[in-house]
Write a protein that holds these residues in place. Structure first.
Motif, short mmCIF file in Angstrom:
data_model
loop_
_atom_site.label_atom_id
_atom_site.label_comp_id
_atom_site.label_asym_id
_atom_site.label_seq_id
_atom_site.Cartn_x
_atom_site.Cartn_y
_atom_site.Cartn_z
N PRO A 48 -9.97 5.93 36.06
CA PRO A 48 -10.82 5.58 34.92
C PRO A 48 -10.59 6.48 33.71
O PRO A 48 -10.62 6.01 32.57
CB PRO A 48 -12.24 5.74 35.49
CG PRO A 48 -12.08 5.41 36.94
CD PRO A 48 -10.74 6.00 37.32
N SER A 49 -10.34 7.76 33.95
CA SER A 49 -10.10 8.68 32.84
C SER A 49 -8.87 8.27 32.03
O SER A 49 -8.88 8.32 30.79
CB SER A 49 -9.92 10.11 33.35
OG SER A 49 -11.09 10.57 33.99
N SER A 50 -7.81 7.87 32.72
CA SER A 50 -6.59 7.45 32.02
C SER A 50 -6.82 6.16 31.24
O SER A 50 -6.32 6.00 30.11
CB SER A 50 -5.44 7.26 33.02
OG SER A 50 -5.06 8.48 33.59
N PHE A 51 -7.57 5.22 31.82
CA PHE A 51 -7.85 3.98 31.10
C PHE A 51 -8.71 4.24 29.87
O PHE A 51 -8.52 3.63 28.82
CB PHE A 51 -8.52 2.96 32.02
CG PHE A 51 -7.56 2.25 32.92
CD1 PHE A 51 -6.53 1.48 32.39
CD2 PHE A 51 -7.67 2.34 34.30
CE1 PHE A 51 -5.63 0.82 33.22
CE2 PHE A 51 -6.78 1.68 35.12
CZ PHE A 51 -5.76 0.93 34.59
N ARG A 52 -9.66 5.17 29.97
CA ARG A 52 -10.47 5.51 28.80
C ARG A 52 -9.62 6.16 27.72
O ARG A 52 -9.83 5.93 26.52
CB ARG A 52 -11.63 6.43 29.21
CG ARG A 52 -12.68 5.73 30.06
CD ARG A 52 -13.94 6.58 30.20
NE ARG A 52 -14.90 5.93 31.08
CZ ARG A 52 -15.70 4.95 30.73
NH1 ARG A 52 -15.66 4.47 29.49
NH2 ARG A 52 -16.54 4.42 31.60
N LEU A 53 -8.66 6.96 28.14
CA LEU A 53 -7.73 7.58 27.19
C LEU A 53 -6.97 6.51 26.41
O LEU A 53 -6.81 6.61 25.18
CB LEU A 53 -6.76 8.48 27.96
CG LEU A 53 -5.81 9.36 27.14
CD1 LEU A 53 -6.60 10.49 26.49
CD2 LEU A 53 -4.74 9.95 28.06
N LEU A 54 -6.52 5.48 27.11
CA LEU A 54 -5.82 4.37 26.46
C LEU A 54 -6.73 3.63 25.48
O LEU A 54 -6.34 3.36 24.33
CB LEU A 54 -5.32 3.39 27.52
CG LEU A 54 -3.97 3.65 28.17
CD1 LEU A 54 -3.77 2.69 29.34
CD2 LEU A 54 -2.84 3.49 27.16
N ILE A 55 -7.92 3.31 25.94
CA ILE A 55 -8.85 2.54 25.10
C ILE A 55 -9.24 3.32 23.86
O ILE A 55 -9.30 2.77 22.75
CB ILE A 55 -10.10 2.15 25.94
CG1 ILE A 55 -9.70 1.13 27.01
CG2 ILE A 55 -11.20 1.58 25.04
CD1 ILE A 55 -10.77 0.87 28.05
N GLU A 56 -9.49 4.60 24.01
CA GLU A 56 -9.85 5.43 22.86
C GLU A 56 -8.72 5.55 21.86
O GLU A 56 -8.94 5.82 20.68
CB GLU A 56 -10.29 6.81 23.35
CG GLU A 56 -11.63 6.80 24.07
CD GLU A 56 -11.93 8.09 24.79
OE1 GLU A 56 -11.09 9.03 24.70
OE2 GLU A 56 -12.98 8.18 25.46
N ALA A 57 -7.48 5.35 22.33
CA ALA A 57 -6.31 5.40 21.44
C ALA A 57 -6.05 4.06 20.76
O ALA A 57 -5.07 3.92 20.02
CB ALA A 57 -5.08 5.84 22.23
N GLY A 58 -6.91 3.08 21.02
CA GLY A 58 -6.76 1.78 20.37
C GLY A 58 -5.92 0.77 21.13
O GLY A 58 -5.49 -0.24 20.57
N TRP A 59 -5.69 1.01 22.42
CA TRP A 59 -4.89 0.10 23.24
C TRP A 59 -5.52 -1.28 23.27
O TRP A 59 -6.71 -1.43 23.54
CB TRP A 59 -4.78 0.68 24.64
CG TRP A 59 -4.10 -0.16 25.67
CD1 TRP A 59 -2.81 -0.58 25.65
CD2 TRP A 59 -4.67 -0.65 26.89
NE1 TRP A 59 -2.53 -1.30 26.79
CE2 TRP A 59 -3.66 -1.37 27.56
CE3 TRP A 59 -5.94 -0.54 27.47
CZ2 TRP A 59 -3.88 -1.97 28.80
CZ3 TRP A 59 -6.16 -1.15 28.69
CH2 TRP A 59 -5.14 -1.86 29.35
#
Length: 203
Positions: free
Chosen positions: A57-68
């Motif tokens: 989940p942490s990695s997916f949140r990192l992606l989403i916060e980057a505008g993925w």
């Protein structure tokens, strides 16, 4: 096109490699410096047209916060940490399908899975995979009633034999499986708590 995001010392890397090798897929190995940078990871995924990935989940949140923005061709599995309803929704809106998975290293990685809906009423870790038995037991070692929390135990051929050089810890967490056809069959006490839902899932 399968993404290899996990470090090789993390058990999830076995699943990532097997997903590609067993299905004739192309495996894209992600360098650590890119895997921890949401913007660079998103760019790599778009460039390689990734269709399957596992991440925490942490990695997916990192992606989403980057505008993925995701991809309608992408199937994702999420595990290693607890998934939240808002993350399940965010991933569902960006991908083809989302699976929440659970399983400790002592039981050959993944033991349960749940398909996530775009707006889940409740996030669960789903049902046991093939050849795996999951039990929720109370303090007396008896099956806990549906809806009542208890200790999670895992049994099946995927359960490990114990810890090398740690007989004390092995004896505490690995126990003979009374339902096994083999005298050497074991159950693993995970230390996690869960409850069975009326729908037959673990939550």
């Amino acid at each position: 096109v399968s993404l290899a995001l996990a470090a090789v010392s993390f058990d999830a890397s076995v699943g990532e490699m097997a997903m590609a090798l067993c299905n004739g897929a192309r495996l894209v190995v992600v360098p650590r410096e890119i895997g921890t940078d949401g913007a660079r990871l998103s760019a790599l995924m778009d460039r390689e047209d990734v269709t399957y990935m596992f991440a925490t989940p942490s990695s997916f949140r990192l992606l989403i916060e980057a505008g993925w923005l995701g991809s309608p061709r992408l199937t994702v599995t999420c595990g290693g940490e607890a998934m939240t309803a808002d993350l399940a929704t965010a991933l569902s809106l960006r991908t083809k399908s989302v699976w929440n998975i659970y399983g400790p290293s002592e039981t050959s990685i993944w033991v349960t899975r749940a398909a996530m809906s775009p707006v889940p009423a409740r996030v669960t870790i789903g049902r046991p995979m093939l050849n795996t038995r999951v039990e929720v037991l109370d303090a007396l070692g008896e099956p806990a009633p549906i809806g009542v929390a208890g200790d999670v135990w895992i049994a099946g051929p995927n359960v490990g034999a114990g810890y090398i050089g740690r007989d004390d810890l092995t004896a505490h967490t690995f126990h003979p499986d009374p339902q096994s056809a083999s005298a050497s069959g074991l159950r693993y006490r995970t230390g996690d708590n869960a409850r069975w839902t009326w729908a037959g899932s673990l939550g």
